[in-house]
Scaffold this motif. Structure first.
Motif, PDB file in Angstrom:
ATOM      1  N   ARG A  89       5.269   1.615   1.178  1.00 51.13           N
ATOM      2  CA  ARG A  89       4.464   0.606   1.875  1.00 51.13           C
ATOM      3  C   ARG A  89       5.013   0.359   3.281  1.00 51.13           C
ATOM      4  O   ARG A  89       4.255   0.178   4.237  1.00 51.13           O
ATOM      5  CB  ARG A  89       4.472  -0.693   1.078  1.00 51.13           C
ATOM      6  N   VAL A 113      -2.271  -4.421  -1.683  1.00 50.74           N
ATOM      7  CA  VAL A 113      -0.854  -4.180  -1.882  1.00 50.74           C
ATOM      8  C   VAL A 113      -0.082  -5.478  -2.082  1.00 50.74           C
ATOM      9  O   VAL A 113      -0.322  -6.450  -1.414  1.00 50.74           O
ATOM     10  CB  VAL A 113      -0.285  -3.447  -0.660  1.00 50.74           C
ATOM     11  N   GLU A 126      -2.258   3.207  -5.645  1.00 45.32           N
ATOM     12  CA  GLU A 126      -1.719   3.076  -4.294  1.00 45.32           C
ATOM     13  C   GLU A 126      -1.189   4.410  -3.783  1.00 45.32           C
ATOM     14  O   GLU A 126      -1.387   4.773  -2.610  1.00 45.32           O
ATOM     15  CB  GLU A 126      -0.603   2.025  -4.315  1.00 45.32           C
TER      16      GLU A 126
END
Length: 338
Positions: free
Chosen positions: A96, A43, A127
């Motif tokens: 996130r 990430v 993701e």
């Protein structure tokens, strides 16, 4: 909202998320160094400094404080997205951050919104699919997650992370043969250590699919067919070329006049030049065609800015050299020469 804390929030989220993205291999029941490769493509968040356009324009003049914690930052970020809900990067950062806080359902919702706004961003799709599976009680990739991964792979065929997760999703569905084939396609793009670890997972998938195990030649045979190669840059070329520090060097052996798929490949850093490497069966990406089974190969080195073994625009190959096997002397390769 102060623009100065956004990179910090993103970095905090990225660091924490790195601790939880290692679950896929656990789902297979095996641990392997290949996890490192998965995390390596992990990430990134600090580039979202421009979340609200011009930070000063989005900052009420009366508010000068910065969030004291990631949780406070999430609250501020949610308020910003209420004002400007069409920012895919903002929803991704929220995903996130929620993931870093352990709020997986909220993270999944945020990533789903981000994909709706930016459906053709490969890294975002990967993701989002991984977060969706993490939010599932059984840690399973559902049809939507698999669809996102396949779309990401179509958009970015070189995506190692997409290929790895597709393989996991297929194994979860009992499609072990398809998983093995998906992972085998990744091998040419991996460094030797990661490729060795992935071969272990491929062997497990092939066994469960009832496919024959890859033949392992005797050690003496492997040593007899090992091929030593030296790689260097032409000094004049190196002096005039603008080479990226993160460029990769691939040392490739393939069947002369045959398909472009390597029968042996190693990946190294440009900074490692000059190189002396030994290609053998451990570097064969396809278990069904080891180097030891061939009587002749064509060997060359590729300077790749993209980090992909498959030839891309701007890549530079050394002149190929045809070599009979076994071959005792090192094969010299020069990149960028006349």
């Amino acid at each position: 909202m102060s623009g100065s804390w956004l990179p910090t929030l993103a970095a905090m989220a990225a660091t924490a998320v790195g601790l939880v993205v290692l679950w896929p291999l656990r789902a297979t029941g095996r641990r392997a160094p290949f996890l490192v490769m998965v995390v390596a493509v992990g990430v990134a968040g600090s580039a979202l400094y421009y979340l609200v356009g011009t930070p000063e324009a989005a900052t009420p003049t009366a508010r000068t404080g910065e969030p004291a914690s990631l949780r406070d930052g999430v609250v501020e970020l949610q308020r910003a997205l209420e004002r400007d809900p069409q920012r895919a990067d903002g929803w991704a950062l929220l995903g996130r951050s929620q993931q870093a806080l352990g709020n997986l359902p909220e993270a999944n919702r945020a990533f789903t919104r981000a994909v709706q706004l930016a459906p053709d961003e490969p890294e975002l799709l990967v993701e989002a699919a991984q977060t969706r599976a993490q939010a599932d009680p059984a840690k399973q990739f559902d049809d939507t997650g698999l669809q996102w991964l396949r779309h990401a792979q179509r958009l970015a065929p070189g995506s190692e992370r997409a290929g790895w997760l597709i393989g996991i999703a297929l194994r979860q569905r009992g499609q072990d043969a398809e998983a093995a084939a998906t992972w085998e396609a990744l091998l040419p793009r991996l460094d030797p250590g990661a490729a060795t670890a992935l071969r272990e997972q491929i062997a497990i998938a092939r066994e469960k699919a009832g496919l024959p195990a890859a033949a392992t030649p005797p050690a003496a045979t492997t040593a007899a067919t090992a091929l030593t190669v030296t790689v260097a840059l032409d000094p004049a070329f190196a002096a005039r070329a603008r080479l990226r520090d993160d460029a990769s060097i691939f040392v490739i052996a393939r069947v002369p006049g045959g398909p472009p798929m390597p029968v042996a490949v190693e990946k190294h850093r440009l900074a490692d030049l000059p190189l002396r490497v030994t290609l053998d069966d451990a570097d064969s990406p396809m278990p069904t065609q080891p180097l030891s089974a061939l009587k002749e190969v064509e060997v060359f080195a590729r300077l790749s800015a993209s980090g992909q073994a498959n030839r891309q625009e701007g890549d530079i190959d050394s002149p190929p050299v045809r070599v009979p096997l076994p071959h005792a002397e090192p094969v010299p390769l020069l990149i960028g020469g006349p």
